[in-house]
Design a protein around this motif. Structure first.
Motif, short mmCIF file in Angstrom:
data_model
loop_
_atom_site.label_atom_id
_atom_site.label_comp_id
_atom_site.label_asym_id
_atom_site.label_seq_id
_atom_site.Cartn_x
_atom_site.Cartn_y
_atom_site.Cartn_z
N VAL A 48 47.43 10.07 62.37
CA VAL A 48 47.18 10.80 61.13
C VAL A 48 48.49 11.11 60.41
O VAL A 48 48.61 10.92 59.21
CB VAL A 48 46.42 12.12 61.42
CG1 VAL A 48 46.28 12.95 60.16
CG2 VAL A 48 45.06 11.82 62.03
N LEU B 250 47.55 15.64 54.14
CA LEU B 250 46.66 16.70 54.60
C LEU B 250 46.58 17.87 53.62
O LEU B 250 45.54 18.52 53.51
CB LEU B 250 47.10 17.18 55.97
CG LEU B 250 47.07 16.11 57.08
CD1 LEU B 250 47.68 16.66 58.35
CD2 LEU B 250 45.65 15.65 57.31
N GLU B 251 47.65 18.13 52.90
CA GLU B 251 47.61 19.21 51.91
C GLU B 251 46.67 18.86 50.76
O GLU B 251 45.88 19.70 50.31
CB GLU B 251 49.02 19.48 51.38
CG GLU B 251 49.92 20.16 52.41
CD GLU B 251 51.28 20.51 51.84
OE1 GLU B 251 51.55 20.14 50.67
OE2 GLU B 251 52.07 21.14 52.56
N ALA C 197 44.20 16.77 50.99
CA ALA C 197 42.85 16.76 51.56
C ALA C 197 42.26 18.17 51.54
O ALA C 197 41.09 18.37 51.16
CB ALA C 197 42.88 16.23 52.99
N GLU C 198 43.08 19.15 51.90
CA GLU C 198 42.61 20.54 51.89
C GLU C 198 42.32 20.99 50.46
O GLU C 198 41.33 21.68 50.20
CB GLU C 198 43.68 21.43 52.52
CG GLU C 198 43.23 22.86 52.74
CD GLU C 198 44.22 23.66 53.57
OE1 GLU C 198 44.15 24.90 53.52
OE2 GLU C 198 45.06 23.05 54.27
N LEU D 207 38.78 16.04 57.66
CA LEU D 207 39.22 14.92 58.49
C LEU D 207 38.37 14.82 59.75
O LEU D 207 38.04 15.83 60.37
CB LEU D 207 40.69 15.13 58.89
CG LEU D 207 41.31 14.05 59.77
CD1 LEU D 207 41.70 12.83 58.94
CD2 LEU D 207 42.54 14.60 60.50
N GLU E 100 40.85 19.90 66.69
CA GLU E 100 42.12 19.25 66.38
C GLU E 100 42.56 18.35 67.53
O GLU E 100 43.22 17.33 67.31
CB GLU E 100 43.19 20.30 66.07
CG GLU E 100 42.89 21.08 64.79
CD GLU E 100 44.03 21.96 64.35
OE1 GLU E 100 45.05 22.04 65.08
OE2 GLU E 100 43.92 22.56 63.27
N TYR F 214 43.49 14.78 66.10
CA TYR F 214 44.91 14.45 66.03
C TYR F 214 45.43 13.75 67.29
O TYR F 214 46.54 13.25 67.30
CB TYR F 214 45.73 15.71 65.71
CG TYR F 214 45.39 16.24 64.35
CD1 TYR F 214 46.06 15.79 63.22
CD2 TYR F 214 44.36 17.15 64.18
CE1 TYR F 214 45.71 16.24 61.96
CE2 TYR F 214 44.01 17.60 62.92
CZ TYR F 214 44.70 17.15 61.81
OH TYR F 214 44.34 17.59 60.56
N ARG G 186 49.11 18.57 65.00
CA ARG G 186 48.64 18.70 63.61
C ARG G 186 49.84 18.80 62.71
O ARG G 186 50.58 19.77 62.69
CB ARG G 186 47.77 19.95 63.46
CG ARG G 186 46.97 19.94 62.16
CD ARG G 186 46.15 21.21 62.02
NE ARG G 186 45.10 21.04 61.05
CZ ARG G 186 45.31 21.04 59.73
NH1 ARG G 186 46.53 21.18 59.26
NH2 ARG G 186 44.27 20.91 58.89
N LYS H 170 51.35 19.03 59.10
CA LYS H 170 51.18 19.28 57.67
C LYS H 170 52.19 18.44 56.90
O LYS H 170 53.38 18.44 57.21
CB LYS H 170 51.40 20.76 57.36
CG LYS H 170 50.18 21.62 57.65
CD LYS H 170 49.12 21.40 56.61
CE LYS H 170 47.95 22.34 56.83
NZ LYS H 170 46.89 22.10 55.85
#
Length: 277
Positions: free
Chosen positions: A56, A62-63, A65-66, A72, A265, A269, A274, A276
């Protein structure tokens, strides 16, 4: 005599539930509790499914995506990350030793993908299979495109659907995406590129290689219309009868328990932590 499969219309579910239900169906079919299954579902909220072995970190933003509310989830099948948003998703669960299933993964993929092909044709879309050059010579007809892979569904030379397959516990699980609409801004905001220039170049290239259903029809069609067309397409393409199936409470409980894994997670992951971005 035509074989009867279960048909499960799951409606729209969370990314974790969608993957959990596929795994439960695999387990139940492996145990001989249910016949082969065709399942249709949508995603709410939208999700990014990453391939079983994919990392990932460094590839998915990921930011963003949030920010978009996109969740995810890691799927059982391989391949790269896929955004599941305005699409019909299908899954097929069938025993490896089923009389209609070739031993070769590629040939089994072709057999099962006939349902997708006929689904497009039910909508009046002239879809075709793409094959590598050596297969084209044998088959005598196939749509050619830049980088042919095994039995991709093509419309006007563009990829129209993506699928992946795995085999576990003696069962073939094949699932895939049939895009109805594509939000290219969202799609490309969810992946990491070295620069905005590279990102824009990739987006322009993508529009030449991929297509959604509503890009090629004279009028937009709904999720339910697509679902109906592909149900008919799978029945015709696989030469099966489809019997509506309502999951019993025991199955739903198992899916709810497995959903915890797909939300975790640790699963998503897979030892990379994880990160960020």
């Amino acid at each position: 005599m035509t074989e009867t499969w279960y048909f499960l219309d799951s409606g729209h579910g969370t990314p974790a539930f969608n993957m959990a239900m596929d795994e439960v169906l695999l387990n139940w079919h492996s145990a001989g509790k249910i016949p082969p299954v065709l399942r249709f579902y949508g995603w709410e909220p939208a999700g990014i499914s990453v391939g079983f072995f994919q990392k990932v970190g460094g590839s998915i933003d990921l930011e963003n995506a949030e920010k978009y509310g996109v969740e995810l989830v890691r799927r059982q099948t391989g391949g790269r990350a896929v955004l599941h948003d305005q699409e019909l998703t299908y899954s097929v669960l069938i025993s490896e030793d089923h009389h209609a299933m070739p031993k070769s993964v590629k040939e089994a993929y072709l057999v099962l993908s006939r349902g997708i092909l006929e689904g497009y044709r039910e909508l009046g879309i002239p879809a075709e299979f793409s094959m590598p050059e050596e297969k084209k010579k044998q088959a005598g007809s196939a749509v050619c495109f830049e980088e042919p892979s095994w039995y991709e569904l093509m419309v006007d030379g563009k990829k129209a659907a993506g699928s992946a397959q795995t085999r576990k516990k003696g069962v073939i699980l094949q699932h895939g995406s049939v895009p109805i609409e594509m939000d290219l801004e969202k799609l490309f905001d969810l992946f990491i590129y070295p620069s905005e220039k590279v990102k824009e170049r990739a987006r322009r290239a993508f529009t030449k290689r991929a297509v959604a259903i509503n890009d090629v029809l004279d009028r937009p069609v709904s999720f339910d219309e697509v679902k109906d067309a592909f149900r008919k397409g799978f029945a015709k393409g696989l030469e099966i009868d489809l019997e509506p199936f309502t999951p019993p409470e025991e199955m739903l409980n198992e899916a709810a328990e497995l959903e915890k894994k797909y939300k975790s997670e640790e699963w998503s992951y897979k030892r990379e932590g994880r990160q960020k971005i």
